[in-house]
Design an enzyme around this catalytic site. Sequence first.
Site, PDB file in Angstrom:
ATOM      1  N   TYR A 144      -3.357  32.489  -3.043  1.00 32.51           N
ATOM      2  CA  TYR A 144      -2.707  33.086  -4.208  1.00 32.51           C
ATOM      3  C   TYR A 144      -1.477  32.260  -4.565  1.00 32.51           C
ATOM      4  O   TYR A 144      -0.699  31.893  -3.678  1.00 32.51           O
ATOM      5  CB  TYR A 144      -2.293  34.522  -3.895  1.00 32.51           C
ATOM      6  CG  TYR A 144      -1.547  35.213  -5.017  1.00 32.51           C
ATOM      7  CD1 TYR A 144      -2.180  35.545  -6.213  1.00 32.51           C
ATOM      8  CD2 TYR A 144      -0.196  35.548  -4.881  1.00 32.51           C
ATOM      9  CE1 TYR A 144      -1.497  36.188  -7.237  1.00 32.51           C
ATOM     10  CE2 TYR A 144       0.492  36.196  -5.905  1.00 32.51           C
ATOM     11  CZ  TYR A 144      -0.156  36.512  -7.080  1.00 32.51           C
ATOM     12  OH  TYR A 144       0.526  37.144  -8.082  1.00 32.51           O
ATOM     13  N   ASP A 239       2.227  25.130  -1.634  1.00 33.33           N
ATOM     14  CA  ASP A 239       2.839  26.386  -2.051  1.00 33.33           C
ATOM     15  C   ASP A 239       3.374  27.058  -0.794  1.00 33.33           C
ATOM     16  O   ASP A 239       2.644  27.701  -0.055  1.00 33.33           O
ATOM     17  CB  ASP A 239       1.802  27.268  -2.759  1.00 33.33           C
ATOM     18  CG  ASP A 239       2.390  28.607  -3.197  1.00 33.33           C
ATOM     19  OD1 ASP A 239       3.546  28.906  -2.810  1.00 33.33           O
ATOM     20  OD2 ASP A 239       1.697  29.341  -3.921  1.00 33.33           O
ATOM     21  N   LYS A 267      10.432  33.830  -2.456  1.00 37.15           N
ATOM     22  CA  LYS A 267      10.660  34.848  -1.420  1.00 37.15           C
ATOM     23  C   LYS A 267      11.945  34.631  -0.606  1.00 37.15           C
ATOM     24  O   LYS A 267      13.007  34.990  -1.089  1.00 37.15           O
ATOM     25  CB  LYS A 267       9.404  34.977  -0.567  1.00 37.15           C
ATOM     26  CG  LYS A 267       8.240  35.440  -1.455  1.00 37.15           C
ATOM     27  CD  LYS A 267       6.978  35.929  -0.819  1.00 37.15           C
ATOM     28  CE  LYS A 267       6.116  36.581  -1.888  1.00 37.15           C
ATOM     29  NZ  LYS A 267       4.799  36.040  -2.055  1.00 37.15           N
TER      30      LYS A 267
HETATM   31  C1  LIG Z   1       4.185  35.727  -3.524  1.00 35.55           C
HETATM   32  C2  LIG Z   1       3.543  34.426  -3.738  1.00 35.55           C
HETATM   33  C3  LIG Z   1       3.581  33.760  -4.981  1.00 35.55           C
HETATM   34  C4  LIG Z   1       4.123  34.413  -6.214  1.00 35.55           C
HETATM   35  O1  LIG Z   1       5.479  34.692  -6.129  1.00 35.55           O
HETATM   36  P1  LIG Z   1       6.103  35.802  -7.107  1.00 35.55           P
HETATM   37  O2  LIG Z   1       7.563  35.716  -6.834  1.00 35.55           O
HETATM   38  O3  LIG Z   1       5.473  37.096  -6.723  1.00 35.55           O
HETATM   39  O4  LIG Z   1       5.752  35.410  -8.493  1.00 35.55           O
HETATM   40  C5  LIG Z   1       3.082  32.484  -5.065  1.00 35.55           C
HETATM   41  N1  LIG Z   1       2.543  31.886  -3.999  1.00 35.55           N
HETATM   42  C6  LIG Z   1       2.470  32.488  -2.800  1.00 35.55           C
HETATM   43  C7  LIG Z   1       1.876  31.757  -1.648  1.00 35.55           C
HETATM   44  C8  LIG Z   1       2.942  33.787  -2.637  1.00 35.55           C
HETATM   45  O5  LIG Z   1       2.807  34.397  -1.460  1.00 35.55           O
END
Ligand SMILES: *Cc1c(COP(=O)(O)O)cnc(C)c1O
Length: 432
Positions: A144, A239, A267
């Site tokens: 994701y 990511d 995060k």
């Molecule tokens: C949470 C998450 C996102 C998206 O971040 P948001 O701040 O919710 O837009 C993207 N990549 C990864 C791996 C994530 O866990």
Amino acid sequence: MKNGKSTKLYKEAQNYIPGGVNSPVRAFKSVGLDPIFIDRAEGSKIYDVDGNEYIDYICSWGPLILGHSNKEVLEGVEDILKKGTSYGVPAPIEVDMAKEIVEAFPSIDMVRMVNSGTEATMSALRVARAYTKRNKILKFEGCYHGHSDSLLVKSGSGALTFGVPTSPGVPEDVVKDTLVCKYNDINSVKEAFNNNKDEIAAVIIEPVAGNMGVVPPMEEFLSDLRKLTEENGTVLIFDEVITGFRLSYGGAQEHFGIEPDMTCLGKIIGGGLPVGAYGGKKEIMEMVSPVGSVYQAGTLSGNPLAMHMGYKTINILKNNKDIYVEMENKAKRLEEGFNSNIEKLGIDAHVSRIKGMTCLFFATGPMTNYDDVSRCDTDKYAIYFREMLKQGILVPPAQFEGIFLSTAHTYDQIEKTIEANYYALEKAFNLK
Ligand SMILES: *Cc1c(COP(=O)(O)O)cnc(C)c1O
């Protein structure tokens, strides 16, 4: 468990907010419960509006590695607020923050702050496309990267296909340039490169998948990916929105010793406020406006309050690197305890763990890709979740999410969790 106030709020919320929540997983849909509404949280504990108290293993889905309302992070927040909450012109803390990130990640020469992980990945892809003058991107099923259009795809029926939108409202035209491969399957990536010679701008990956449960990369997978992308002039994007400052201080790239061309963060770097960031090699990042011509902007990007909270969080981590050993030990104890329960009960379940990241799957392992995790019994997970909640433990309200630990979780709480896990598993597998 009292839930009158939560239920009332949920009913009201649904009149004004789609599904009553501002992010779908909060609706507890996949565990067949009404959501709890939170009044406050402190350390590893979270308290709902009905006065129930839980050990929290969601931790805001990752940002709160130091626990809720950490005193050290909050210290002096009033003073920061008094100096204004947003300027729209630069502030010194933005420089401090950028320096801190660049120092933590050797692969990042320059970094741009944004407001969410979604923005970070979306922007990184735009830059990678401009840099390579190519359109196609490659992602992995089960990973994701936020909710931007071109990343909301799953693979079609074949083993290797063009993406199919996972959401209405995403035009097929937008995702026709998104290729989807199998996590941990380097041959699927090789095939994609063979079929799309000199066309793939970027490969984006969660170096440890954290959004299909926790699925670590297999030996050589990431290094093979590094090699392939290099050979093909493709930008490799890690990511690390979850793994950055969590798997280790320098993220998964430090742990595995692999340098991507670009990195996305989020995060933890916001310390509980809305923040994201993308960065990478100077040559690539200088494509970004106003140095280069790739447009990307944000009214609240680099917001002083968010920067201070993130900066302090990172600083505490930097000066206490033993935190990572401690987090790993806690995760190990959970793994060990859960495994012992699984064995005692003789059930089909699997615990995956890498460093401080762990996850309980309701199917037998190993878990290496999306097909594997799709075998999980989500109905049993729903029962498990409810039984854990009854015992005062808030685990993620969905099977395909990891358990988020913080420095505030105590070994006593871990033991209590293992004990509760036994009873909840017993109920979920209908053994009692
Ligand atoms: C949470 C998450 C996102 C998206 O971040 P948001 O701040 O919710 O837009 C993207 N990549 C990864 C791996 C994530 O866990």
